[in-house]
Design a protein around this motif. Structure first.
Motif, PDB file in Angstrom:
ATOM      1  N   THR A   1       0.824  -1.209   0.000  1.00 44.26           N
ATOM      2  CA  THR A   1       0.000   0.000   0.000  1.00 44.26           C
ATOM      3  C   THR A   1       0.858   1.259   0.000  1.00 44.26           C
ATOM      4  OG1 THR A   1      -0.172   0.141   2.422  1.00 44.26           O
ATOM      5  CG2 THR A   1      -1.785  -1.230   1.281  1.00 44.26           C
ATOM      6  N   GLU A   2       2.154   1.134   0.320  1.00 44.59           N
ATOM      7  CA  GLU A   2       3.029   2.301   0.363  1.00 44.59           C
ATOM      8  C   GLU A   2       3.840   2.473  -0.921  1.00 44.59           C
ATOM      9  OE1 GLU A   2       2.734   4.353   2.801  1.00 44.59           O
ATOM     10  OE2 GLU A   2       1.369   3.042   3.879  1.00 44.59           O
ATOM     11  N   LEU A   3       3.611   1.647  -1.937  1.00 44.67           N
ATOM     12  CA  LEU A   3       4.338   1.782  -3.189  1.00 44.67           C
ATOM     13  C   LEU A   3       4.003   3.105  -3.875  1.00 44.67           C
ATOM     14  CD1 LEU A   3       3.916  -1.800  -4.727  1.00 44.67           C
ATOM     15  CD2 LEU A   3       5.935  -0.873  -3.562  1.00 44.67           C
ATOM     16  N   THR A   4       4.965   3.623  -4.644  1.00 41.26           N
ATOM     17  CA  THR A   4       4.673   4.807  -5.447  1.00 41.26           C
ATOM     18  C   THR A   4       3.722   4.427  -6.575  1.00 41.26           C
ATOM     19  OG1 THR A   4       6.493   4.435  -6.989  1.00 41.26           O
ATOM     20  CG2 THR A   4       7.005   5.653  -4.970  1.00 41.26           C
ATOM     21  N   ASP A   5       3.175   5.444  -7.231  1.00 41.66           N
ATOM     22  CA  ASP A   5       2.254   5.172  -8.339  1.00 41.66           C
ATOM     23  C   ASP A   5       2.946   4.358  -9.429  1.00 41.66           C
ATOM     24  OD1 ASP A   5       0.475   6.618  -6.898  1.00 41.66           O
ATOM     25  OD2 ASP A   5       0.358   8.328  -8.281  1.00 41.66           O
TER      26      ASP A   5
END
Length: 649
Positions: free
Chosen positions: A631-635
């Motif tokens: 959920t913390e990945l960049t776009d």
């Protein structure tokens, strides 16, 4: 003025911390110095050392390991390999200069280092901190690592605990046990006796199916032979395991009272011995009544249910006192090492320090994978308190047949591929415009939706009366597998994490004339037991199961095949589900089939699962929604993760 000094005359002051009781304390009769008699042999009744049984933790620590029984934290100083007396250290400190005469020779030392060393003399630490330092051989003083050696009874305790399955066997199989324990189960019983007689507690973390239940039953029977440890055993377990516990007790300990503390008519009247079985939910609702009893042993089965130490269930469990605590879990580390802390801090409070300190000192370094030394130190600390054996270990279960695990990739149908790409495109646009909790929620929704599309379009679209055939590559592969399995007269378990998908499979297989039954979280306990009996008797060849509801507590050894229709985020949960079939009592080879939609998010889940296995193995020697790291990945990272690949990579 430059002074050139011969290198051989420059000796560095070295320091090693020495933790343990004073000489007088160690020799005092009946005090911790009698560790061989008092602690390692006979199981004295533990208390918290504060006048109340169990103190703030509700039991679990004997007085010689309580917070009030401070141990001396001294230092061993040496110059050039020669140990210094306290008088010599004082003389070095008072000289205040680097060049001093010591034992008929000139030596060069750092005055600041000498002053710091002298100032750290005569510290006191709690025995649990001392034991932790003795097991790892290191501690931190003012933010810097320091080597540690143990002395007196603490050193003898360290030696005794260092090898959980080593040393002489202290107990034999109880005469009242109506079974013959395997060698590894006898070693497990011996270890449980040693830890519980010390009041230290421990986690029996054997693979599912290796007989943790019968080992605990044997421990209970053994403890009844000693007045100091005798008393009723309270087992807290998931609802699905109550029937199994009762059957095992009645089978292996005939005549031992067993009572279910569950349901509207539950009571604890006249409980003086035997077993009391309750669920985590009932324990949370009726904590005061349970805490008011005097328990000889408290057992938390499937202890990963209290892996969140701040949950109401975990807090309630901590308030129940007992002479000893034992956790049972085939998966002590599911997602992160804080779960391991939660279990061991319940069995042996204070061993790993506070959760914050544990995260800083161990978990962050180990989970990052860049500090093998941290994993080694943590392993040395937890291994004495966590006994873990696998089916694959030499000599553990040689009678078990082979197990074959196969990843079976399958292409998406055109409908699935179109739906997959449309959902990726639309949701990534929404994610790019969101932030905070809203963004994390959209990421979880995206990952869940893609997994459902990989299963079957009707599941994602929530169709009431769906057309099932011809729309899912996975379903076509499952049909092919089942045709072969059923033609061979074999039986199979089919796991999915989604009730909706299981309902689709149930409808589809019924239309094909395949007998099935479906077990999920809402299935009553009595019906669960009836379903197990029907499957084991061969009446129903295909057993559909909800992964989380049926991943533990079921003995389904008739199955020769296990199908994971979709992948869970957690490798430990999948392994537990497989072990419904691959366990003691299985006499046929087991084939595990994992269905994976090629080129999709499911392909990338596999690498993440492998990393989690490696982390657990590094420490032990051996889920829930989408993991937070996703959920913390960049776009851009998220887009690459979910992109549909035509080449299957």
């Amino acid at each position: 003025v430059q002074v050139h000094w011969p290198r051989e005359l420059s000796d560095r002051l070295t320091a090693q911390a020495v933790i343990g009781p004073s000489t007088a304390e160690d020799e005092q009769s009946g005090a911790p110095g009698g560790i061989e008699d008092k602690a390692l042999g006979s199981g004295d009744a533990p208390d918290a050392g504060d006048g109340t049984p169990g103190g703030p933790f509700g039991g679990g620590l004997p007085s010689f390991l309580s917070a009030n029984a401070l141990l001396a934290f001294n230092w061993r100083f040496a110059v050039g390999g020669h140990e210094l007396t306290r008088a010599e250290l004082d003389r070095l400190a008072e000289a205040g200069r680097p060049l001093v005469r010591l034992r008929d020779r000139w030596v060069l030392v750092d005055p600041a280092e000498v002053l710091q060393a002298r100032s750290q003399q005569d510290r006191k630490v709690t025995p649990m901190d001392a034991l932790s330092a003795a097991l790892t051989g290191t501690t931190e003083i003012d933010g810097r690592p320091v080597e540690v050696a143990a002395s007196g009874w603490l050193e003898r305790l360290r030696e005794r605990l260092a090898d959980p399955e080593g040393g002489r066997q202290e107990v034999a199989q109880p005469a009242a046990l109506a079974a013959t324990l395997r060698d590894y189960q006898l070693r497990g019983l011996d270890w449980l006796h040693r830890m519980t007689s010390l009041g230290l507690g421990g986690c029996l973390a054997d693979d599912m199916g290796l007989g943790k239940t019968i080992t605990v039953i044997a421990l209970h029977l053994h403890r009844q032979t000693d007045p100091a440890s005798a008393g009723p055993t309270l087992v807290v377990c998931p609802t699905s395991l109550m029937g199994n516990w009762q059957r095992e007790i009645e089978k292996f300990a005939p005549g031992t009272p067993v009572r279910r503390f569950h349901g509207a008519a539950r009571d604890l009247d006249d409980v003086t011995d035997g077993f009391v079985l309750t669920t985590y939910g009932t324990m949370r609702l009726d904590t005061e009544r349970l805490a008011a009893r005097g328990w000889g042993l408290l057992v938390a089965d499937e202890a990963q249910h209290v892996k969140n130490p701040y949950s109401a269930t975990a807090r309630a469990l901590r308030t129940i006192g007992a002479r000893a605590r034992v956790a049972l879990s085939g998966t002590p580390v599911e997602n992160n090492l804080s779960e391991l802390w939660a279990i061991l801090d319940w069995t042996t409070p204070g061993l790993l320090g506070s959760l914050g300190a544990f995260r800083t000192r161990f978990a962050a370094a180990v989970e990052g994978g860049g500090d093998p030394a941290a994993a080694e130190r943590l392993g040395a600390l937890v291994r004495p308190f966590l006994l873990r054996r696998r089916k694959s270990d030499p000599g553990i279960a040689p009678e078990l047949p082979p197990k074959t695990e196969t990843d079976r990739t399958v292409s998406l149908t055109p409908e699935q591929a179109g739906l997959y790409e449309a959902v990726v495109r639309e949701t990534l646009e929404a994610i790019a415009a969101a932030d905070g909790m809203a963004r994390r929620g959209l990421v979880v929704k995206l990952l869940t939706g893609l997994k459902q599309i990989c299963n079957h379009p009707a599941q994602y679209l929530k169709e009431d009366r769906p057309r099932i055939e011809g729309r899912s590559g996975k379903l076509e592969l499952l049909d092919e597998l089942l045709d072969t399995i059923l033609a061979e007269g074999a039986s199979t378990l089919v796991f999915t994490q989604y009730v909706g998908m299981a309902r689709i499979l149930e409808t589809h297989l019924a239309a094909r004339g395949v007998r099935t039954q479906f077990l999920h979280g809402g299935t009553p306990v009595a019906e669960r037991e009836a379903m197990v009996a029907r499957f084991q008797d061969g009446d129903v060849p295909v057993f559909l199961l909800s992964l989380k509801a049926a991943g533990t507590g079921l003995n389904l050894t008739r199955a020769e095949h296990v199908v994971h229709y979709d992948r869970w985020w957690n490798p430990a949960v999948e392994a537990q589900a497989t072990d419904r079939a691959y366990r003691i009592g299985q006499d046929r080879p087991v084939q595990v089939h994992r269905l994976i939609a090629e080129g999709t998010i499911e392909d990338r889940i596999a690498a993440m699962l492998d990393r989690k296995r490696e982390m657990a193995d590094a420490v032990l020697g051996t889920g829930g929604d989408a993991p937070q790291e996703l959920t913390e990945l960049t776009d851009a990272e998220l887009a690459e993760l979910v992109r549909l690949r035509g080449d299957g990579r």
